[in-house]
Design an enzyme around this catalytic site. Structure first.
Site, PDB file in Angstrom:
ATOM      1  N   ASP A  14       0.856  -1.191   0.000  1.00 17.06           N
ATOM      2  CA  ASP A  14       0.000   0.000   0.000  1.00 17.06           C
ATOM      3  C   ASP A  14       0.890   1.237   0.000  1.00 17.06           C
ATOM      4  O   ASP A  14       1.670   1.446   0.928  1.00 17.06           O
ATOM      5  CB  ASP A  14      -0.905  -0.026   1.237  1.00 17.06           C
ATOM      6  CG  ASP A  14      -2.036   0.985   1.161  1.00 17.06           C
ATOM      7  OD1 ASP A  14      -2.178   1.641   0.114  1.00 17.06           O
ATOM      8  OD2 ASP A  14      -2.773   1.123   2.151  1.00 17.06           O
ATOM      9  N   ASP A 108      -2.859   2.517  -6.102  1.00 17.03           N
ATOM     10  CA  ASP A 108      -1.843   2.594  -5.050  1.00 17.03           C
ATOM     11  C   ASP A 108      -1.746   1.379  -4.142  1.00 17.03           C
ATOM     12  O   ASP A 108      -1.034   1.413  -3.140  1.00 17.03           O
ATOM     13  CB  ASP A 108      -2.061   3.847  -4.199  1.00 17.03           C
ATOM     14  CG  ASP A 108      -3.411   3.850  -3.493  1.00 17.03           C
ATOM     15  OD1 ASP A 108      -4.299   3.089  -3.906  1.00 17.03           O
ATOM     16  OD2 ASP A 108      -3.577   4.620  -2.532  1.00 17.03           O
ATOM     17  N   GLU A 109      -2.433   0.296  -4.470  1.00 15.92           N
ATOM     18  CA  GLU A 109      -2.295  -0.898  -3.620  1.00 15.92           C
ATOM     19  C   GLU A 109      -2.566  -2.164  -4.414  1.00 15.92           C
ATOM     20  O   GLU A 109      -3.294  -2.159  -5.407  1.00 15.92           O
ATOM     21  CB  GLU A 109      -3.211  -0.824  -2.397  1.00 15.92           C
ATOM     22  CG  GLU A 109      -4.682  -0.769  -2.701  1.00 15.92           C
ATOM     23  CD  GLU A 109      -5.543  -0.807  -1.446  1.00 15.92           C
ATOM     24  OE1 GLU A 109      -5.241  -1.592  -0.526  1.00 15.92           O
ATOM     25  OE2 GLU A 109      -6.533  -0.050  -1.399  1.00 15.92           O
TER      26      GLU A 109
END
Length: 367
Positions: A14, A108-109
């Site tokens: 993350d 983003d993860e």
């Protein structure tokens, strides 16, 4: 005790305050300052906040007015999604150097299954450290990671040592880790559910584990079985490289609040057009239409209807959305409308596990 459940080596990576961190990376003048990505107008909403801003209680999805009130020095920056996508591609390229089993959740993860990996490294912990080091070296950004036996525990673990840290929950530590965990930190337990659990005397994983499956299903419906299982470390969902969406939607926030259904119909037409375009692009159809209504006081209302057949045509979508709009009276003026389609023709039915199955983590499994 049964060992039928697969023990995997899962990493959840993350990025730390991704959008805001990219803006601070590209503009040195923003570094160390409280910034919010999003609109600064009265109708604006925060998409992301830097850690400096979070200290003042600024959070994503917060109205810009409230954010500025919380942090008078807050700097608003316009979102640049093309830039975020560019860096996200760089990060995913790093992931694929280690495994092809990569399931992105957003820009983003992502989850990575490194049980068997391209480096031949038996330690998921060391792989996570190496990935985070490479992300920093190649993009200039920090990432956090969680490492454990399944996606649920890895996801929860990645928040423990944020920012710029990681947490490994070894197989023999899983049950104790979940029992000690505050209920609001369980992935899938939002604020409304957490408040309901508090009223039922559920504050930690141990409290949740003490409740029967019947009790949880009575109070939380289908989610009850999910809570019953995950607190026991049972989450068998594999990392899916080609994630199939469970719903497709479109929504709009308006410059001025709408106070009449008549004014909303034209907006719903535009939203249905956009939804149809997305469905056709992906060659997807669905049966369940959901109308999302966010009021001027930020309360959210959803209304759904399931049809006996799959649809993707905007005329059928808008017809159902209109029916849902008139289903109940409006509670307030409206700032946002959205339409989504679920129960898609891409979904596959999974065979449920036996209700009596449980899990043991006594196997030797080096993390």
């Amino acid at each position: 005790m049964s060992n039928d459940f697969p023990l995997r080596k899962i990493i959840h990576v993350d990025m730390d305050a991704f959008y805001a961190s990219v803006e601070q990376l590209d503009d040195p003048n923003l570094r160390g300052k409280p910034i919010a990505v999003g609109g600064s107008s009265e109708r604006g909403v925060v998409s992301a906040a830097s850690y400096e801003a979070r200290k003042y209680g600024v959070r994503s999805a917060m109205s810009s007015v409230v954010a500025k009130r919380n942090c008078p020095e807050l700097i608003f920056v316009k979102a640049r999604f093309d830039r975020y996508k560019e860096i996200s591609k760089q990060i995913r390229a790093i992931f694929f150097d280690y495994t092809d089993l990569v399931e992105p959740l957003s820009l983003d993860e992502a989850y990575l299954d490194v049980t068997t990996n391209k480096k031949g490294n038996p330690s998921a912990t060391l792989i996570a450290q190496e990935i985070r080091k490479r992300i920093l070296e190649e993009t200039g950004l920090n990432a956090s990671a969680g490492i454990s036996i399944n996606k649920f525990v890895a996801k929860v673990a990645s928040d423990i040592n944020k920012p710029n840290g990681q947490k490994t929950v070894n197989p023999e530590e899983v049950l104790a880790f979940l029992e000690d965990l505050e209920i609001r930190k369980f992935y899938g337990v939002g604020k409304v559910t957490a408040d309901k659990m508090y009223h039922l005397g559920i504050f930690t994983g141990k409290d949740l584990k003490s409740k029967s499956e019947e009790f949880l299903e009575t109070n939380f419906g289908k989610s009850g079985k999910y809570y019953f299982n995950v607190v026991r470390g049972i989450h068998t969902s594999p990392v899916k490289p080609h994630r199939i969406p469970k719903s497709v939607g479109a929504e709009r926030t308006f410059n001025e609040n709408l106070s009449s259904e008549i004014f909303m119909l034209e907006r719903l037409e535009h939203i249905a057009n956009e939804l149809e375009r997305r469905l056709q692009k992906s060659k997807i159809a669905g049966k369940t239409v959901t109308l999302k209504i966010k009021y001027s006081d930020f309360t959210l209302n959803t209304r759904s209807k399931t049809l006996p057949y799959f649809i993707s045509d905007k005329r059928l979508i808008i017809e159902t959305a209109k029916e849902l709009l008139y289903q109940d009276k409006l509670q307030n003026s409206v700032r946002l409308l959205g339409i989504s389609l679920a129960n898609l023709n891409t979904e596959k039915k999974e065979h449920p596990k036996s209700e009596n199955e449980t899990v043991s983590f006594q196997l030797k499994f080096d993390f």
